[in-house]
Design a protein around this motif. Structure first.
Motif, mmCIF file in Angstrom:
data_model
loop_
_atom_site.group_PDB
_atom_site.id
_atom_site.type_symbol
_atom_site.label_atom_id
_atom_site.label_comp_id
_atom_site.label_asym_id
_atom_site.label_seq_id
_atom_site.Cartn_x
_atom_site.Cartn_y
_atom_site.Cartn_z
ATOM 1 N N VAL A 51 40.282 13.174 57.555
ATOM 2 C CA VAL A 51 39.974 12.387 58.757
ATOM 3 C C VAL A 51 40.436 10.940 58.613
ATOM 4 O O VAL A 51 40.048 10.089 59.403
ATOM 5 C CB VAL A 51 38.471 12.414 59.077
ATOM 6 N N GLY A 83 33.782 14.031 67.549
ATOM 7 C CA GLY A 83 34.753 14.104 66.458
ATOM 8 C C GLY A 83 34.124 13.651 65.153
ATOM 9 O O GLY A 83 34.562 12.677 64.540
ATOM 10 N N CYS A 84 33.110 14.382 64.684
ATOM 11 C CA CYS A 84 32.312 13.945 63.529
ATOM 12 C C CYS A 84 33.027 14.148 62.211
ATOM 13 O O CYS A 84 32.570 13.643 61.179
ATOM 14 C CB CYS A 84 30.972 14.672 63.511
ATOM 15 N N GLY A 85 34.146 14.893 62.203
ATOM 16 C CA GLY A 85 34.915 15.076 60.981
ATOM 17 C C GLY A 85 34.099 15.701 59.874
ATOM 18 O O GLY A 85 33.390 16.689 60.064
ATOM 19 N N ASP A 107 33.131 18.742 66.273
ATOM 20 C CA ASP A 107 34.507 18.524 65.847
ATOM 21 C C ASP A 107 35.308 19.788 66.135
ATOM 22 O O ASP A 107 34.748 20.879 66.239
ATOM 23 C CB ASP A 107 34.573 18.191 64.357
ATOM 24 N N SER A 109 37.560 20.804 64.055
ATOM 25 C CA SER A 109 37.854 21.378 62.742
ATOM 26 C C SER A 109 36.690 22.253 62.289
ATOM 27 O O SER A 109 35.590 21.761 62.046
ATOM 28 C CB SER A 109 38.095 20.271 61.710
ATOM 29 N N HIS A 130 30.911 23.369 66.259
ATOM 30 C CA HIS A 130 32.373 23.479 66.262
ATOM 31 C C HIS A 130 32.846 23.817 67.660
ATOM 32 O O HIS A 130 32.328 24.730 68.309
ATOM 33 C CB HIS A 130 32.836 24.577 65.300
ATOM 34 N N TYR A 138 45.234 18.315 64.792
ATOM 35 C CA TYR A 138 44.073 18.800 64.047
ATOM 36 C C TYR A 138 43.730 20.267 64.280
ATOM 37 O O TYR A 138 43.003 20.842 63.477
ATOM 38 C CB TYR A 138 42.842 17.945 64.397
ATOM 39 N N VAL A 166 39.386 9.059 67.680
ATOM 40 C CA VAL A 166 39.560 10.343 68.360
ATOM 41 C C VAL A 166 40.637 10.214 69.444
ATOM 42 O O VAL A 166 41.595 10.985 69.490
ATOM 43 C CB VAL A 166 38.226 10.828 68.970
#
Length: 274
Positions: A51, A83-85, A107, A109, A130, A138, A166
């Protein structure tokens, strides 16, 4: 020389492979600190979900202070992390929001969310979701179009939302969608803090970010992979904020160009829902 060669080869690779290589370089830099401090050995590995560069703890702490200093973070807030990664801000927020506040992070991901769920398994006020949303940098195999994104929060349930780096990986139509969703979930008087490359006359590129015009409102550093880094015209961002029913409360320039007004690398917008 070897590092430059690795970077040059990584630039030619697809986004996922390139970010994994860049993340591995971040991990190598973090090894001495991990070995010295047992508390840091549980930090997520960047080669799994990269990130951004920098120290997991130090950058997370800086971002927390920015939320406190510029966005009015309070311990009783219900917080949405867009978008907390891999949880570097969540790790700082968890003790602040315990027990009166609450947190939802999402996120695109899957691995990032899995890492967060493991890390915060004993923190019931910290929830993670998620979203399989497409993004060229990403999540190139995402099944949900960016313009169909629905945030995992009910209407008017959030006091403070934030999106750190983000919108720097999203084209303007997707930014508008995210702003619209933010307006939906914010309570009246709620705040959104987001960081961007806000392009203005005299601040349209830098040594690190050689932006080139991409469309009428945006510029990119790599036409092959536009989502790698995108800058948006400041006036276009402000118009998108207004169209979402929000109001710009503050704007601070970051130090991605020589002139900075706070300690963040990217430009910071703080907006409110009237």
């Amino acid at each position: 020389m070897a590092r430059r060669l690795v970077r040059a080869l990584a630039d030619l690779a697809p986004a996922g492979a390139r970010r994994a290589v860049a993340g591995a370089m971040v991990d190598l830099k973090s090894l001495p600190a991990r070995l010295r401090d047992p508390a840091r050995r549980a930090e997520p590995w960047s080669f799994v979900h990269n990130v951004g560069n920098g120290d997991f703890q130090a950058i997370g702490a800086m971002l927390l202070h920015n939320l406190e200093d510029h966005a009015g973070l309070k311990p009783t807030d219900q917080v949405l992390d867009i978008g907390c990664g891999n949880g570097r801000v969540a790790a700082q927020l968890a003790p602040v929001l315990r027990p009166a506040g609450g947190y939802v992070g999402f996120d695109i991901s899957r691995r990032g969310i899995q890492a967060c769920r493991r890390q915060f398994a004993r923190e019931p006020h910290m929830r993670f979701q998620h979203l399989d949303v497409w993004n060229g940098e990403y999540n190139a195999r995402g099944r949900v179009a960016e313009l169909d994104t629905v945030f995992p929060a009910p209407d008017q349930s959030i006091d403070l939302a934030f999106a750190t780096s983000v919108f720097t990986h999203m084209r303007m139509p997707a930014v508008r969608r995210y702003l619209s969703e933010t307006a939906r979930v914010l309570r009246q008087g709620g705040r959104l803090a987001f960081t961007v490359f806000a392009l203005e006359p005299g601040r349209e590129a830098s040594d690190a970010f050689a932006f080139q015009e991409f469309d009428a409102t945006s510029a990119v550093v790599d036409f092959r992979y536009p989502e790698r880094a995108i800058g948006h015209r400041r006036e276009a961002l402000e118009q998108a904020v207004t169209e979402a029913g929000l109001r710009v409360a503050a704007f601070l320039r970051g130090y991605w160009t020589p002139v900075g007004e706070y300690d963040g690398g990217q430009d910071l917008f703080v907006v409110v829902k009237p």
